[in-house]
Write an enzyme that holds these catalytic residues in place. Structure first.
Site, PDB file in Angstrom:
ATOM      1  N   GLN A 237       0.848  -1.205   0.000  1.00  0.00           N
ATOM      2  CA  GLN A 237       0.000   0.000   0.000  1.00  0.00           C
ATOM      3  C   GLN A 237       0.879   1.249   0.000  1.00  0.00           C
ATOM      4  O   GLN A 237       0.608   2.227  -0.706  1.00  0.00           O
ATOM      5  CB  GLN A 237      -0.896   0.016   1.246  1.00  0.00           C
ATOM      6  CG  GLN A 237      -1.934  -1.091   1.258  1.00  0.00           C
ATOM      7  CD  GLN A 237      -2.696  -1.184   2.586  1.00  0.00           C
ATOM      8  OE1 GLN A 237      -2.250  -0.699   3.620  1.00  0.00           O
ATOM      9  NE2 GLN A 237      -3.842  -1.830   2.557  1.00  0.00           N
ATOM     10  N   TRP A 238       1.945   1.198   0.775  1.00  0.00           N
ATOM     11  CA  TRP A 238       2.847   2.345   0.928  1.00  0.00           C
ATOM     12  C   TRP A 238       3.458   2.732  -0.411  1.00  0.00           C
ATOM     13  O   TRP A 238       3.516   3.891  -0.780  1.00  0.00           O
ATOM     14  CB  TRP A 238       3.951   1.933   1.901  1.00  0.00           C
ATOM     15  CG  TRP A 238       4.631   3.035   2.630  1.00  0.00           C
ATOM     16  CD1 TRP A 238       5.235   4.137   2.089  1.00  0.00           C
ATOM     17  CD2 TRP A 238       4.792   3.143   4.040  1.00  0.00           C
ATOM     18  NE1 TRP A 238       5.771   4.907   3.070  1.00  0.00           N
ATOM     19  CE2 TRP A 238       5.511   4.319   4.285  1.00  0.00           C
ATOM     20  CE3 TRP A 238       4.420   2.333   5.127  1.00  0.00           C
ATOM     21  CZ2 TRP A 238       5.873   4.726   5.563  1.00  0.00           C
ATOM     22  CZ3 TRP A 238       4.772   2.735   6.400  1.00  0.00           C
ATOM     23  CH2 TRP A 238       5.490   3.919   6.608  1.00  0.00           C
TER      24      TRP A 238
ATOM     25  N   ARG B 252       2.448   2.451  -3.286  1.00  0.00           N
ATOM     26  CA  ARG B 252       1.563   3.080  -4.265  1.00  0.00           C
ATOM     27  C   ARG B 252       1.799   4.583  -4.300  1.00  0.00           C
ATOM     28  O   ARG B 252       1.411   5.248  -5.241  1.00  0.00           O
ATOM     29  CB  ARG B 252       0.092   2.791  -3.946  1.00  0.00           C
ATOM     30  CG  ARG B 252      -0.314   1.331  -4.064  1.00  0.00           C
ATOM     31  CD  ARG B 252      -0.027   0.769  -5.437  1.00  0.00           C
ATOM     32  NE  ARG B 252      -0.497   1.637  -6.491  1.00  0.00           N
ATOM     33  CZ  ARG B 252      -1.737   1.671  -6.971  1.00  0.00           C
ATOM     34  NH1 ARG B 252      -2.638   0.842  -6.496  1.00  0.00           N
ATOM     35  NH2 ARG B 252      -2.103   2.516  -7.922  1.00  0.00           N
ATOM     36  N   HIS B 253       2.407   5.107  -3.237  1.00  0.00           N
ATOM     37  CA  HIS B 253       2.735   6.544  -3.195  1.00  0.00           C
ATOM     38  C   HIS B 253       4.017   6.730  -3.996  1.00  0.00           C
ATOM     39  O   HIS B 253       5.124   6.561  -3.489  1.00  0.00           O
ATOM     40  CB  HIS B 253       2.845   7.008  -1.739  1.00  0.00           C
ATOM     41  CG  HIS B 253       1.533   6.899  -1.038  1.00  0.00           C
ATOM     42  ND1 HIS B 253       0.658   7.949  -0.930  1.00  0.00           N
ATOM     43  CD2 HIS B 253       0.901   5.828  -0.493  1.00  0.00           C
ATOM     44  CE1 HIS B 253      -0.458   7.541  -0.327  1.00  0.00           C
ATOM     45  NE2 HIS B 253      -0.323   6.254  -0.049  1.00  0.00           N
TER      46      HIS B 253
ATOM     47  N   ALA C 238      14.844  -9.974  -1.242  1.00  0.00           N
ATOM     48  CA  ALA C 238      14.717 -11.380  -0.819  1.00  0.00           C
ATOM     49  C   ALA C 238      15.320 -12.303  -1.877  1.00  0.00           C
ATOM     50  O   ALA C 238      15.315 -13.526  -1.724  1.00  0.00           O
ATOM     51  CB  ALA C 238      13.251 -11.712  -0.564  1.00  0.00           C
ATOM     52  N   ARG C 239      15.828 -11.716  -2.966  1.00  0.00           N
ATOM     53  CA  ARG C 239      16.593 -12.508  -3.932  1.00  0.00           C
ATOM     54  C   ARG C 239      18.038 -12.588  -3.467  1.00  0.00           C
ATOM     55  O   ARG C 239      18.726 -13.579  -3.669  1.00  0.00           O
ATOM     56  CB  ARG C 239      16.557 -11.858  -5.318  1.00  0.00           C
ATOM     57  CG  ARG C 239      15.185 -11.736  -5.889  1.00  0.00           C
ATOM     58  CD  ARG C 239      15.240 -11.067  -7.242  1.00  0.00           C
ATOM     59  NE  ARG C 239      15.894 -11.912  -8.218  1.00  0.00           N
ATOM     60  CZ  ARG C 239      16.450 -11.464  -9.352  1.00  0.00           C
ATOM     61  NH1 ARG C 239      16.430 -10.169  -9.641  1.00  0.00           N
ATOM     62  NH2 ARG C 239      17.012 -12.292 -10.186  1.00  0.00           N
TER      63      ARG C 239
ATOM     64  N   ARG D  22      11.455 -17.917  -1.644  1.00  0.00           N
ATOM     65  CA  ARG D  22      10.665 -16.884  -0.943  1.00  0.00           C
ATOM     66  C   ARG D  22       9.177 -16.911  -1.293  1.00  0.00           C
ATOM     67  O   ARG D  22       8.359 -16.360  -0.553  1.00  0.00           O
ATOM     68  CB  ARG D  22      11.209 -15.489  -1.261  1.00  0.00           C
ATOM     69  CG  ARG D  22      11.054 -15.142  -2.742  1.00  0.00           C
ATOM     70  CD  ARG D  22      11.429 -13.716  -3.005  1.00  0.00           C
ATOM     71  NE  ARG D  22      11.496 -13.464  -4.438  1.00  0.00           N
ATOM     72  CZ  ARG D  22      11.612 -12.250  -4.950  1.00  0.00           C
ATOM     73  NH1 ARG D  22      11.720 -11.209  -4.164  1.00  0.00           N
ATOM     74  NH2 ARG D  22      11.664 -12.099  -6.247  1.00  0.00           N
TER      75      ARG D  22
ATOM     76  N   LEU E 214       8.276  17.021   1.779  1.00  0.00           N
ATOM     77  CA  LEU E 214       7.222  17.299   2.758  1.00  0.00           C
ATOM     78  C   LEU E 214       5.849  17.398   2.099  1.00  0.00           C
ATOM     79  O   LEU E 214       4.839  16.983   2.665  1.00  0.00           O
ATOM     80  CB  LEU E 214       7.565  18.604   3.500  1.00  0.00           C
ATOM     81  CG  LEU E 214       6.696  18.960   4.697  1.00  0.00           C
ATOM     82  CD1 LEU E 214       6.659  17.840   5.725  1.00  0.00           C
ATOM     83  CD2 LEU E 214       7.198  20.249   5.349  1.00  0.00           C
TER      84      LEU E 214
ATOM     85  N   ARG F  73      -3.457   8.254   4.437  1.00  0.00           N
ATOM     86  CA  ARG F  73      -3.231   7.072   5.282  1.00  0.00           C
ATOM     87  C   ARG F  73      -3.536   7.279   6.761  1.00  0.00           C
ATOM     88  O   ARG F  73      -3.505   6.316   7.528  1.00  0.00           O
ATOM     89  CB  ARG F  73      -1.782   6.585   5.094  1.00  0.00           C
ATOM     90  CG  ARG F  73      -1.439   6.198   3.662  1.00  0.00           C
ATOM     91  CD  ARG F  73      -2.339   5.117   3.109  1.00  0.00           C
ATOM     92  NE  ARG F  73      -2.012   4.798   1.711  1.00  0.00           N
ATOM     93  CZ  ARG F  73      -2.621   3.850   1.018  1.00  0.00           C
ATOM     94  NH1 ARG F  73      -3.565   3.118   1.558  1.00  0.00           N
ATOM     95  NH2 ARG F  73      -2.280   3.629  -0.247  1.00  0.00           N
TER      96      ARG F  73
END
Ligand SMILES: Cc1cc2nc3c(=O)[nH]c(=O)nc-3n(C[C@H](O)[C@H](O)[C@H](O)COP(=O)(O)OP(=O)(O)OC[C@H]3O[C@@H](n4cnc5c(N)ncnc54)[C@H](O)[C@@H]3O)c2cc1C
Length: 259
Positions: free
Chosen positions: A74-75, A77-78, A88-89, A157, A174, A184
């Site tokens: 979700q984060w 998407r900003h 994780a590779r 993974r 900002l 959010r």
């Protein structure tokens, strides 16, 4: 979530913190002479109130975040910011999972198709908590078993769940940070990311108190009215062309306005 760095460092601050960069940038238009007319805070509030947001882009903050994958998704998407996330590779990842406590497991909201509603029957909530923990344990065990058997990290993974924690750096100005907080911290956002947004807001208050005050006054605690809501306000009742959903939203605004 923790704050790693803040720009500016080199701006002459004149008693301000990083917000000095906002008024410095604005005064290229308004001129130093106006300083006696408008205080720094007055200028900053004027800018915010009138959506002159570019000067707020002069303050840049770098955060380090550790969050479950579903929250990170979700984060990210900003888009108006820069991210660098643990791979994780490349790395074998730790056994960190977000397992909601039974009290945090709610039923599907009746009013909002995306959200949670009332608390669930405690038996179901507890069973969900236990089953999630069990599934995570099995996924984690499978992951580590096959890493040891030589399966590539990028493949192993894929058995891990969305509740696994990831870490990333996030650099954002900002202006866009306020955009993130507006969306959010809102009650429509998922509780998990709202917790992070609230933590960021609390940290930000120490670094940019004037801008946060303007954000409170003009966004967070403000009420934006649609044309139909203005009509309702003038006429004393919701106009017939208001949809059921709009009526619900209007009712919430009325409550906020104390009407
Ligand atoms: C409660 C909630 C529910 C959501 N549900 C869904 C969902 O079901 N499905 C889903 O896919 N997403 C969903 N989202 C994500 C949402 O649609 C946005 O993608 C996300 O909130 C980022 O917002 P943003 O685009 O304003 O931010 P950023 O991407 O950071 O952009 C900041 C601003 O820059 C400008 N901008 C950035 N990129 C562009 C562009 N390409 N073109 C024009 N202007 C641009 C816009 O003015 C934008 O507001 C949801 C978000 C919230 C808060």
């Amino acid at each position: 979530v923790c704050l790693v760095d803040v720009m500016p460092r080199l701006v002459e601050r004149g008693g301000l913190g990083p917000e000095a960069a906002i008024v410095q940038a604005a005064r290229i238009s308004y001129g130093a002479g106006t300083k006696t007319v408008r205080t720094d805070e007055g200028l900053l509030r004027y800018l915010f109130r009138n959506a002159h947001m570019t000067p707020f882009e002069m303050v840049v903050l770098k955060w380090r975040v550790r969050a479950p994958l579903f929250t990170a998704r979700q984060w990210m998407r900003h888009r108006a910011g820069s991210y660098n996330e643990v791979s994780a590779r490349y790395s074998v990842i730790g056994s960190d999972y977000y397992i909601p406590e039974p009290d945090d497991v709610c039923g599907q909201s009746a009013a909002n198709r995306q959200g949670s509603g009332e608390p669930l029957n405690p038996g179901i909530a507890k069973m969900f908590h236990n089953d999630a923990a069990d599934l995570y344990w099995r996924g984690d065990n499978t992951y580590r078993t096959y890493i040891e058997a030589g399966v590539a990290r990028e493949m192993a993974r894929i058995v891990l769940p969305e509740g696994r924690y990831t870490s990333f750096y996030w650099t954002v100005n900002l202006r866009n940070l306020f955009g993130f907080l507006e969306l959010r911290m809102d009650s429509h956002a998922q509780d998990n990311i709202r917790g992070y947004a609230r933590a960021i807001y609390d940290i930000l208050r120490d670094y940019c108190p004037l801008a946060v005050r303007a954000f409170d006054d003009y966004v967070l605690d403000a009420v934006k009215l649609s044309a139909l809501e203005v009509k309702a306000l003038r006429g004393g009742e919701a106009p017939p062309e208001m949809s059921a959903r709009e009526r619900d939203e209007w009712q919430k605004k009325r409550e906020k306005l104390g009407l």
